[in-house]
Scaffold this motif. Structure first.
Motif, PDB file in Angstrom:
ATOM      1  N   ARG A   1      -4.523 -17.360 -72.426  1.00  0.00           N
ATOM      2  CA  ARG A   1      -5.518 -17.748 -73.425  1.00  0.00           C
ATOM      3  C   ARG A   1      -6.487 -18.796 -72.881  1.00  0.00           C
ATOM      4  NH1 ARG A   1      -0.816 -20.464 -74.819  1.00  0.00           N
ATOM      5  NH2 ARG A   1      -0.945 -22.609 -75.614  1.00  0.00           N
ATOM      6  N   PHE A   2      -6.127 -19.434 -71.770  1.00  0.00           N
ATOM      7  CA  PHE A   2      -7.010 -20.424 -71.146  1.00  0.00           C
ATOM      8  C   PHE A   2      -7.731 -19.859 -69.920  1.00  0.00           C
ATOM      9  CE2 PHE A   2      -4.102 -23.163 -73.509  1.00  0.00           C
ATOM     10  CZ  PHE A   2      -5.000 -24.029 -74.116  1.00  0.00           C
ATOM     11  N   GLU A   3      -7.661 -18.564 -69.704  1.00  0.00           N
ATOM     12  CA  GLU A   3      -8.323 -17.962 -68.551  1.00  0.00           C
ATOM     13  C   GLU A   3      -9.832 -18.217 -68.625  1.00  0.00           C
ATOM     14  OE1 GLU A   3      -8.760 -16.198 -64.971  1.00  0.00           O
ATOM     15  OE2 GLU A   3      -6.855 -16.619 -65.966  1.00  0.00           O
ATOM     16  N   PRO A   4     -10.435 -18.768 -67.568  1.00  0.00           N
ATOM     17  CA  PRO A   4     -11.878 -19.072 -67.619  1.00  0.00           C
ATOM     18  C   PRO A   4     -12.710 -17.803 -67.741  1.00  0.00           C
ATOM     19  CG  PRO A   4     -10.810 -20.206 -65.791  1.00  0.00           C
ATOM     20  CD  PRO A   4      -9.821 -19.212 -66.312  1.00  0.00           C
ATOM     21  N   PRO A   5     -13.714 -17.784 -68.613  1.00  0.00           N
ATOM     22  CA  PRO A   5     -14.587 -16.621 -68.711  1.00  0.00           C
ATOM     23  C   PRO A   5     -15.448 -16.476 -67.464  1.00  0.00           C
ATOM     24  CG  PRO A   5     -15.390 -18.381 -70.118  1.00  0.00           C
ATOM     25  CD  PRO A   5     -14.062 -18.827 -69.584  1.00  0.00           C
ATOM     26  N   GLN A   6     -15.920 -15.266 -67.217  1.00  0.00           N
ATOM     27  CA  GLN A   6     -16.691 -15.000 -66.001  1.00  0.00           C
ATOM     28  C   GLN A   6     -17.976 -15.812 -65.952  1.00  0.00           C
ATOM     29  OE1 GLN A   6     -15.344 -13.082 -63.587  1.00  0.00           O
ATOM     30  NE2 GLN A   6     -17.005 -13.861 -62.300  1.00  0.00           N
TER      31      GLN A   6
ATOM     32  N   ALA B   1     -14.457 -25.095 -75.931  1.00  0.00           N
ATOM     33  CA  ALA B   1     -15.526 -24.830 -74.967  1.00  0.00           C
ATOM     34  C   ALA B   1     -15.433 -23.427 -74.382  1.00  0.00           C
ATOM     35  CB  ALA B   1     -15.490 -25.876 -73.854  1.00  0.00           C
ATOM     36  N   LEU B   2     -14.226 -22.988 -74.050  1.00  0.00           N
ATOM     37  CA  LEU B   2     -14.068 -21.651 -73.467  1.00  0.00           C
ATOM     38  C   LEU B   2     -14.477 -20.567 -74.456  1.00  0.00           C
ATOM     39  CD1 LEU B   2     -10.681 -22.005 -71.524  1.00  0.00           C
ATOM     40  CD2 LEU B   2     -13.006 -22.121 -70.607  1.00  0.00           C
ATOM     41  N   GLU B   3     -14.125 -20.761 -75.726  1.00  0.00           N
ATOM     42  CA  GLU B   3     -14.530 -19.769 -76.720  1.00  0.00           C
ATOM     43  C   GLU B   3     -16.047 -19.775 -76.909  1.00  0.00           C
ATOM     44  OE1 GLU B   3     -14.057 -16.525 -78.953  1.00  0.00           O
ATOM     45  OE2 GLU B   3     -12.502 -17.526 -77.775  1.00  0.00           O
ATOM     46  N   ALA B   4     -16.656 -20.961 -76.860  1.00  0.00           N
ATOM     47  CA  ALA B   4     -18.119 -21.038 -76.954  1.00  0.00           C
ATOM     48  C   ALA B   4     -18.775 -20.302 -75.786  1.00  0.00           C
ATOM     49  CB  ALA B   4     -18.556 -22.501 -76.977  1.00  0.00           C
ATOM     50  N   MET B   5     -18.198 -20.430 -74.584  1.00  0.00           N
ATOM     51  CA  MET B   5     -18.732 -19.720 -73.419  1.00  0.00           C
ATOM     52  C   MET B   5     -18.623 -18.206 -73.597  1.00  0.00           C
ATOM     53  SD  MET B   5     -17.113 -22.016 -70.350  1.00  0.00           S
ATOM     54  CE  MET B   5     -16.972 -23.794 -70.566  1.00  0.00           C
ATOM     55  N   ARG B   6     -17.493 -17.756 -74.139  1.00  0.00           N
ATOM     56  CA  ARG B   6     -17.318 -16.317 -74.365  1.00  0.00           C
ATOM     57  C   ARG B   6     -18.333 -15.809 -75.380  1.00  0.00           C
ATOM     58  NH1 ARG B   6     -11.773 -18.143 -74.687  1.00  0.00           N
ATOM     59  NH2 ARG B   6     -10.750 -17.818 -72.658  1.00  0.00           N
ATOM     60  N   MET B   7     -18.664 -16.625 -76.359  1.00  0.00           N
ATOM     61  CA  MET B   7     -19.663 -16.231 -77.352  1.00  0.00           C
ATOM     62  C   MET B   7     -21.044 -16.093 -76.727  1.00  0.00           C
ATOM     63  SD  MET B   7     -18.337 -18.645 -80.474  1.00  0.00           S
ATOM     64  CE  MET B   7     -19.701 -18.269 -81.586  1.00  0.00           C
ATOM     65  N   VAL B   8     -21.385 -16.985 -75.790  1.00  0.00           N
ATOM     66  CA  VAL B   8     -22.654 -16.837 -75.047  1.00  0.00           C
ATOM     67  C   VAL B   8     -22.602 -15.572 -74.209  1.00  0.00           C
ATOM     68  CG1 VAL B   8     -24.117 -17.836 -73.252  1.00  0.00           C
ATOM     69  CG2 VAL B   8     -23.097 -19.317 -74.992  1.00  0.00           C
ATOM     70  N   GLU B   9     -21.491 -15.356 -73.537  1.00  0.00           N
ATOM     71  CA  GLU B   9     -21.289 -14.193 -72.675  1.00  0.00           C
ATOM     72  C   GLU B   9     -21.421 -12.896 -73.466  1.00  0.00           C
ATOM     73  OE1 GLU B   9     -18.318 -14.067 -68.986  1.00  0.00           O
ATOM     74  OE2 GLU B   9     -17.284 -13.815 -70.897  1.00  0.00           O
ATOM     75  N   ASP B  10     -20.901 -12.884 -74.706  1.00  0.00           N
ATOM     76  CA  ASP B  10     -20.933 -11.686 -75.545  1.00  0.00           C
ATOM     77  C   ASP B  10     -22.235 -11.533 -76.321  1.00  0.00           C
ATOM     78  OD1 ASP B  10     -18.373 -11.180 -74.691  1.00  0.00           O
ATOM     79  OD2 ASP B  10     -17.386 -11.946 -76.496  1.00  0.00           O
ATOM     80  N   GLY B  11     -23.133 -12.501 -76.190  1.00  0.00           N
ATOM     81  CA  GLY B  11     -24.405 -12.420 -76.890  1.00  0.00           C
ATOM     82  C   GLY B  11     -24.318 -12.720 -78.377  1.00  0.00           C
ATOM     83  N   VAL B  12     -23.289 -13.425 -78.805  1.00  0.00           N
ATOM     84  CA  VAL B  12     -23.133 -13.763 -80.220  1.00  0.00           C
ATOM     85  C   VAL B  12     -24.243 -14.686 -80.682  1.00  0.00           C
ATOM     86  CG1 VAL B  12     -21.630 -14.917 -81.903  1.00  0.00           C
ATOM     87  CG2 VAL B  12     -20.639 -13.426 -80.149  1.00  0.00           C
ATOM     88  N   ALA B  13     -24.566 -15.680 -79.870  1.00  0.00           N
ATOM     89  CA  ALA B  13     -25.612 -16.638 -80.196  1.00  0.00           C
ATOM     90  C   ALA B  13     -25.981 -17.392 -78.929  1.00  0.00           C
ATOM     91  CB  ALA B  13     -25.146 -17.626 -81.281  1.00  0.00           C
ATOM     92  N   SER B  14     -27.097 -18.113 -78.995  1.00  0.00           N
ATOM     93  CA  SER B  14     -27.518 -18.912 -77.849  1.00  0.00           C
ATOM     94  C   SER B  14     -26.640 -20.162 -77.732  1.00  0.00           C
ATOM     95  CB  SER B  14     -28.973 -19.333 -78.003  1.00  0.00           C
ATOM     96  OG  SER B  14     -29.107 -20.241 -79.097  1.00  0.00           O
ATOM     97  N   ALA B  15     -26.672 -20.778 -76.567  1.00  0.00           N
ATOM     98  CA  ALA B  15     -25.930 -22.027 -76.373  1.00  0.00           C
ATOM     99  C   ALA B  15     -26.403 -23.087 -77.362  1.00  0.00           C
ATOM    100  CB  ALA B  15     -26.109 -22.519 -74.938  1.00  0.00           C
ATOM    101  N   GLU B  16     -27.720 -23.141 -77.588  1.00  0.00           N
ATOM    102  CA  GLU B  16     -28.273 -24.129 -78.522  1.00  0.00           C
ATOM    103  C   GLU B  16     -27.726 -23.919 -79.934  1.00  0.00           C
ATOM    104  OE1 GLU B  16     -31.088 -23.742 -75.112  1.00  0.00           O
ATOM    105  OE2 GLU B  16     -29.988 -22.329 -76.396  1.00  0.00           O
ATOM    106  N   ASP B  17     -27.680 -22.669 -80.379  1.00  0.00           N
ATOM    107  CA  ASP B  17     -27.236 -22.406 -81.748  1.00  0.00           C
ATOM    108  C   ASP B  17     -25.728 -22.573 -81.909  1.00  0.00           C
ATOM    109  OD1 ASP B  17     -29.772 -22.000 -82.657  1.00  0.00           O
ATOM    110  OD2 ASP B  17     -29.681 -19.809 -82.633  1.00  0.00           O
TER     111      ASP B  17
END
Length: 282
Positions: free
Chosen positions: A254-259, A197-213
């Motif tokens: 490595r478990f630090e919560p993303p902003q 989940a944390l990595e998925a959040m970082r991907m949204v934060e970085d603009g890699v893809a939308s939450a849906e995708d």
């Protein structure tokens, strides 16, 4: 061995109500204790609503009247006195859980079992607050409890073999599958679930893809029944933040919560329960 005949549940929120429902449908008499009369009344309605759904779906053979006759609510810890097992289901805060478990242990008989529904906190440290740590373990139920097939049985270093065996049996009698883990930060499920989940959040934060995708990639590509971000919304972003902060303090950065997670929680975007998280639930 069947489920305990008398079960107490401390806390009647979403998780506590689900735990009470599970034991009620398995044949236990269940007492839910809440902080005040209003919360106790709400807990009764919550559990009764879950029981009614089970009756409507035909997943239980008994009538709703018979099921609710086994359910009681209270605001007094003394009503746990006759329970064979008490499951603590208060918010994920160590001090709160330790205080609650200590108070419960004072009320129950020496032969009663205690369990915590914690999803990440140390069973060993909680047991250290108790007079009979060998009679204590973790029973990590998953949300939503009625539909979930898994319960983590978490064994502390002092948990007795008798309790370890009994807990797995109870889980099977509830119609669920026990996964037995030794006490460690995040156990198995929270540690792995939060990592994804944390990595998925970082991907949204970085603009890699939308939450849906991002969720679609995990559902369609890896056969996850629900994507990591939708699961976070269901669990609660505040709950995930608390777990991540605990894991970061015990297992490293490595478990630090993303902003993005901190910002959403600060705005009150807690997921399904607030109407908005990574998805719109309104």
């Amino acid at each position: 061995m069947t489920v305990p005949s008398r079960v107490g549940v401390l806390g009647g929120g979403r998780m506590g109500a689900g735990i009470a429902h599970a034991f009620c449908t398995a044949g236990s008499r269940v007492t839910v204790v809440e902080r005040d009369d209003d919360a106790a009344a709400a807990a009764f309605e919550r559990v009764a609503g879950n029981l009614a759904k089970s009756v409507d779906r035909g997943t239980v053979a008994e009538s709703l009247a018979d099921l609710t006759a086994r359910l009681s609510v209270s605001t007094d810890y003394a009503d746990f006195a006759g329970c064979d097992l008490v499951v603590e289901a208060v918010p994920e805060d160590f001090s709160l859980k330790a205080e609650a478990l200590t108070a419960v242990e004072y009320q129950v008989a020496p032969g009663a079992w205690l369990a915590s529904n914690t999803s990440s906190l140390s069973i060993a440290e909680l047991a250290g607050k108790l007079r009979r740590p060998e009679r204590f373990c973790g029973l990590h139920f998953f949300n939503p409890v009625p539909a979930s097939e898994l319960i983590e049985v978490v064994l502390g270093p002092q948990t007795s073999v008798e309790l370890a065996d009994a807990a797995s049996t109870w889980v099977r009698e509830l119609g669920k599958t026990p996964v037995v883990v030794q006490d460690a930060p995040g156990f198995a499920s929270s540690r792995l679930g939060v990592t994804i989940a944390l990595e998925a959040m970082r991907m949204v934060e970085d603009g890699v893809a939308s939450a849906e995708d991002i969720d679609a990639a995990m559902v369609l590509g890896y056969r996850h029944p629900t994507g990591p971000l939708r699961t976070t919304d269901i669990v609660g972003l505040d709950v995930r933040l608390g777990i991540a902060e605990y894991l970061a303090s015990t297992l490293g950065p490595r478990f630090e919560p993303p902003q993005i997670l901190r910002d959403k929680v600060a705005r009150g975007e807690l997921g399904r329960k607030s109407g908005k998280g990574f998805f719109d639930w309104q």
